[in-house]
Design a protein around this motif. Structure first.
Motif, mmCIF file in Angstrom:
data_model
loop_
_atom_site.group_PDB
_atom_site.id
_atom_site.type_symbol
_atom_site.label_atom_id
_atom_site.label_comp_id
_atom_site.label_asym_id
_atom_site.label_seq_id
_atom_site.Cartn_x
_atom_site.Cartn_y
_atom_site.Cartn_z
ATOM 1 N N THR A 14 0.663 -1.071 -0.012
ATOM 2 C CA THR A 14 0.153 -0.052 -0.143
ATOM 3 C C THR A 14 0.929 1.218 0.025
ATOM 4 O O THR A 14 1.978 1.452 0.810
ATOM 5 C CB THR A 14 -0.891 -0.017 1.240
ATOM 6 O OG1 THR A 14 -1.810 -1.257 1.107
ATOM 7 C CG2 THR A 14 -1.677 1.274 1.135
ATOM 8 N N VAL A 15 0.565 2.314 -0.844
ATOM 9 C CA VAL A 15 1.201 3.653 -0.828
ATOM 10 C C VAL A 15 0.299 4.530 -0.532
ATOM 11 O O VAL A 15 -0.707 4.705 -1.017
ATOM 12 C CB VAL A 15 2.041 3.644 -2.370
ATOM 13 C CG1 VAL A 15 2.568 4.910 -2.684
ATOM 14 C CG2 VAL A 15 2.987 2.517 -2.694
ATOM 15 N N ILE A 16 0.855 5.408 0.173
ATOM 16 C CA ILE A 16 0.120 6.689 0.713
ATOM 17 C C ILE A 16 0.646 7.792 -0.107
ATOM 18 O O ILE A 16 1.557 8.252 -0.333
ATOM 19 C CB ILE A 16 0.195 6.989 2.195
ATOM 20 C CG1 ILE A 16 -0.436 5.753 3.056
ATOM 21 C CG2 ILE A 16 -0.531 8.240 2.571
ATOM 22 C CD1 ILE A 16 0.775 5.078 3.356
ATOM 23 N N LEU A 17 -0.354 8.314 -1.045
ATOM 24 C CA LEU A 17 0.044 9.456 -2.114
ATOM 25 C C LEU A 17 -0.023 10.932 -1.156
ATOM 26 O O LEU A 17 -0.499 10.913 -0.142
ATOM 27 C CB LEU A 17 -1.094 9.609 -2.957
ATOM 28 C CG LEU A 17 -1.254 8.185 -3.906
ATOM 29 C CD1 LEU A 17 -2.174 8.502 -5.008
ATOM 30 C CD2 LEU A 17 0.026 7.980 -4.700
ATOM 31 N N PRO A 18 0.519 11.795 -1.718
ATOM 32 C CA PRO A 18 0.750 13.031 -1.337
ATOM 33 C C PRO A 18 -0.805 13.614 -0.687
ATOM 34 O O PRO A 18 -0.904 14.541 0.365
ATOM 35 C CB PRO A 18 1.235 13.942 -2.283
ATOM 36 C CG PRO A 18 1.793 13.082 -3.035
ATOM 37 C CD PRO A 18 1.264 11.719 -3.146
ATOM 38 N N ASP A 19 -1.772 13.353 -1.317
ATOM 39 C CA ASP A 19 -3.247 13.668 -1.138
ATOM 40 C C ASP A 19 -3.865 12.754 0.020
ATOM 41 O O ASP A 19 -5.002 13.062 0.396
ATOM 42 C CB ASP A 19 -4.111 14.106 -2.034
ATOM 43 C CG ASP A 19 -4.338 12.752 -2.825
ATOM 44 O OD1 ASP A 19 -4.059 11.641 -2.472
ATOM 45 O OD2 ASP A 19 -5.182 13.004 -3.788
ATOM 46 N N HIS A 59 4.832 3.847 -12.973
ATOM 47 C CA HIS A 59 5.519 4.888 -12.504
ATOM 48 C C HIS A 59 6.188 4.315 -11.147
ATOM 49 O O HIS A 59 5.535 4.072 -10.360
ATOM 50 C CB HIS A 59 4.549 6.279 -12.241
ATOM 51 C CG HIS A 59 5.303 7.394 -11.389
ATOM 52 N ND1 HIS A 59 6.295 8.214 -12.247
ATOM 53 C CD2 HIS A 59 5.510 7.693 -10.236
ATOM 54 C CE1 HIS A 59 6.530 8.917 -11.276
ATOM 55 N NE2 HIS A 59 6.203 8.729 -10.228
ATOM 56 N N ARG A 60 7.612 4.629 -11.219
ATOM 57 C CA ARG A 60 8.291 4.137 -10.340
ATOM 58 C C ARG A 60 8.745 5.252 -9.500
ATOM 59 O O ARG A 60 9.114 6.386 -10.139
ATOM 60 C CB ARG A 60 9.448 3.140 -10.602
ATOM 61 C CG ARG A 60 8.825 1.906 -11.041
ATOM 62 C CD ARG A 60 10.000 0.941 -11.292
ATOM 63 N NE ARG A 60 9.322 -0.185 -12.045
ATOM 64 C CZ ARG A 60 10.462 -1.213 -11.932
ATOM 65 N NH1 ARG A 60 11.510 -1.199 -11.809
ATOM 66 N NH2 ARG A 60 9.892 -2.581 -12.830
ATOM 67 N N ALA A 61 8.893 5.123 -8.099
ATOM 68 C CA ALA A 61 9.305 6.402 -7.323
ATOM 69 C C ALA A 61 9.917 5.801 -5.831
ATOM 70 O O ALA A 61 9.421 4.597 -5.494
ATOM 71 C CB ALA A 61 8.157 7.214 -6.999
ATOM 72 N N TRP A 62 10.917 6.336 -5.274
ATOM 73 C CA TRP A 62 11.622 5.970 -4.156
ATOM 74 C C TRP A 62 10.871 6.802 -3.195
ATOM 75 O O TRP A 62 10.699 7.931 -3.229
ATOM 76 C CB TRP A 62 13.080 6.156 -3.896
ATOM 77 C CG TRP A 62 13.876 5.231 -4.812
ATOM 78 C CD1 TRP A 62 14.409 5.490 -6.127
ATOM 79 C CD2 TRP A 62 14.305 3.826 -4.516
ATOM 80 N NE1 TRP A 62 14.999 4.332 -6.592
ATOM 81 C CE2 TRP A 62 15.004 3.432 -5.549
ATOM 82 C CE3 TRP A 62 14.132 3.132 -3.456
ATOM 83 C CZ2 TRP A 62 15.633 2.074 -5.396
ATOM 84 C CZ3 TRP A 62 14.658 2.082 -3.344
ATOM 85 C CH2 TRP A 62 15.379 1.302 -4.299
ATOM 86 N N VAL A 63 10.284 5.968 -2.237
ATOM 87 C CA VAL A 63 9.517 6.735 -0.887
ATOM 88 C C VAL A 63 9.993 6.100 0.382
ATOM 89 O O VAL A 63 10.582 5.141 0.753
ATOM 90 C CB VAL A 63 7.977 6.287 -1.038
ATOM 91 C CG1 VAL A 63 7.501 6.752 -2.549
ATOM 92 C CG2 VAL A 63 7.761 4.629 -0.986
ATOM 93 N N SER A 64 9.497 6.779 1.243
ATOM 94 C CA SER A 64 10.203 6.552 2.746
ATOM 95 C C SER A 64 8.962 5.879 3.286
ATOM 96 O O SER A 64 7.976 5.556 2.838
ATOM 97 C CB SER A 64 10.020 7.832 3.509
ATOM 98 O OG SER A 64 8.802 8.331 3.812
ATOM 99 N N PRO A 65 9.395 4.914 4.267
ATOM 100 C CA PRO A 65 8.595 4.224 5.210
ATOM 101 C C PRO A 65 7.115 4.816 5.509
ATOM 102 O O PRO A 65 6.153 4.014 5.748
ATOM 103 C CB PRO A 65 9.210 3.626 6.315
ATOM 104 C CG PRO A 65 10.500 3.946 6.132
ATOM 105 C CD PRO A 65 10.642 5.063 5.205
ATOM 106 N N ALA A 66 7.057 6.061 5.642
ATOM 107 C CA ALA A 66 5.957 6.783 6.121
ATOM 108 C C ALA A 66 4.923 6.996 4.829
ATOM 109 O O ALA A 66 3.681 7.009 5.137
ATOM 110 C CB ALA A 66 6.383 8.421 6.469
ATOM 111 N N HIS A 67 5.285 6.310 3.648
ATOM 112 C CA HIS A 67 4.475 6.493 2.529
ATOM 113 C C HIS A 67 4.176 5.097 1.930
ATOM 114 O O HIS A 67 3.724 4.928 0.992
ATOM 115 C CB HIS A 67 5.121 7.368 1.480
ATOM 116 C CG HIS A 67 5.287 8.899 1.856
ATOM 117 N ND1 HIS A 67 6.267 9.670 2.191
ATOM 118 C CD2 HIS A 67 4.106 9.735 2.283
ATOM 119 C CE1 HIS A 67 6.204 10.570 2.616
ATOM 120 N NE2 HIS A 67 4.776 10.833 2.638
#
Length: 159
Positions: A14-19, A59-67
């Motif tokens: 699960t990924v948490i988006l900016p919004d 779309h690939r991106a590196w995210v922190s554990p918070a996301h």
């Protein structure tokens, strides 16, 4: 599970988006850097093809554990894990804690992992991991052998 272009398994996460929206993505890789862990996630979105039609694209991106939040009952042990060689060597193993929420028919629980097994921004030293493991409804992850690394006399170093 699907295979990515590198031939490894890409489990869902699960990924948490900016919004604040939560979407299902694929975890392609994880890396430990000086400022903590990061996770390479792939989210399937629409893009316009050369002929003007909409087609799926990742779309690939590196995210922190918070996301990035792991899914219950999903193994992340085959995800490629990279460690920055310039990081100081740890003398003690490190663990992470995962809180599993209450679900119908299943009470909330806590899982203790060896660092890198599951995305988490809460790291524990040996004493904290043992204390967490002694709490009600707490267990060690079977995938990463956290229980083995926490047995008395087993002083292995973290990956």
């Amino acid at each position: 599970m699907e295979s990515g272009d590198a031939g490894h398994r890409t489990p869902p996460i699960t990924v948490i988006l900016p919004d604040g929206q939560e979407v299902r993505a694929r975890l392609h890789a994880r890396r430990r850097q000086e400022n903590g862990w990061q996770y390479q996630v792939g989210i399937l979105i629409w893009r316009n093809s050369p002929n003007g039609a909409a087609e799926p694209a990742e779309h690939r991106a590196w995210v922190s554990p918070a996301h990035a939040r792991p899914l219950p009952d999903v193994s992340y042990q085959h995800v490629p894990t990279r460690t920055d060689n310039a990081l100081p060597h740890r003398r003690q193993p490190a663990w992470t804690i995962q809180h599993l929420p209450h679900r119908p028919g299943h009470p909330s629980a806590t899982l203790i992992h060896v660092i890198g097994c599951t995305p988490s921004d809460h790291t524990l030293d040996r004493e904290q991991a043992l204390a967490a493991l002694n709490q009600p409804r707490a267990a060690a992850c079977r995938e990463c052998a956290a229980a083995t690394s926490l047995t008395p006399g087993n002083q292995q170093t973290a990956p």
